[in-house]
Scaffold this active site. Sequence first.
Site, mmCIF file in Angstrom:
data_model
loop_
_atom_site.group_PDB
_atom_site.id
_atom_site.type_symbol
_atom_site.label_atom_id
_atom_site.label_comp_id
_atom_site.label_asym_id
_atom_site.label_seq_id
_atom_site.Cartn_x
_atom_site.Cartn_y
_atom_site.Cartn_z
ATOM 1 C CB SER A 1 37.933 44.267 32.713
ATOM 2 O OG SER A 1 37.950 44.694 31.358
ATOM 3 C CE1 TYR B 1 35.955 48.655 34.384
ATOM 4 C CE2 TYR B 1 37.177 48.051 32.402
ATOM 5 C CZ TYR B 1 36.223 47.755 33.365
ATOM 6 O OH TYR B 1 35.540 46.568 33.291
#
Length: 248
Positions: free
Chosen positions: A141, A152
Amino acid sequence: MPERLAVVSGGATGIGAAVAAGLAEDGYDIIVVGRRADLLAKAADRIGAECGRPGSVEAVPADLADPAQLGRVVEAVGGRTVDVVVNNAGGYLGGDSSTLHGVAAQWRANLDSNVLTAVLLTEALRPALRRPGGRVLLLSSIAAQRGGGGPYSAAKAALHGWAYHLAQELGPEQITVNVVSPGYVADTEFFDGRMTPEGHQRRVDATLVGRAGEPADIAAAVRYLASPAAGYVTGQVLGVNGGSVFGR
């Protein structure tokens, strides 16, 4: 053309489903893996029908963070050779960060969902990878490169370091390992109804091309890295983000 097999985790929706569909179009038989059996089965049926090869896409429900469930994937592979493993399972998992116990639980959940799933699936299928010519792909990501996602971001960044290590290990067997790092992709479940029109526009404005990404953009990058044309590309992080973060 000899039979080719790709295993795609998180393949029921969004980017994972687009990747599975793209590889099916390229002639691969597909095993899609995920936790939601109903959605996974529907995706497998749809992709098989769309590529004109009904039955070529198999759904295997499994929680890849649970080592006991990896046997389901290995059993589905059987004695076949695996050409491509696409580790797409994961996502942002929130939690109560008001206590240390809550912080620990949230970090463990994000690491399990985004890192451990990739590690366990890859290790389970490692003996079956095609030698030479196998491909291992990890979906990261933009948050790994610019932050903003707490645990995350950290979990996705961990995939980069592991990919470098794995590329060194598997390179002598001519198996490549690469990371695809998407930017803002609008048509996914990632934001789960939390995206506002203002947030959407802010992310679009951060790109150089003036649009949100689509699952097909990410699938195209995966299809290239999975192809024979990418046999000299390994240990790389490919950003697919419209220029919102430059490569480095």
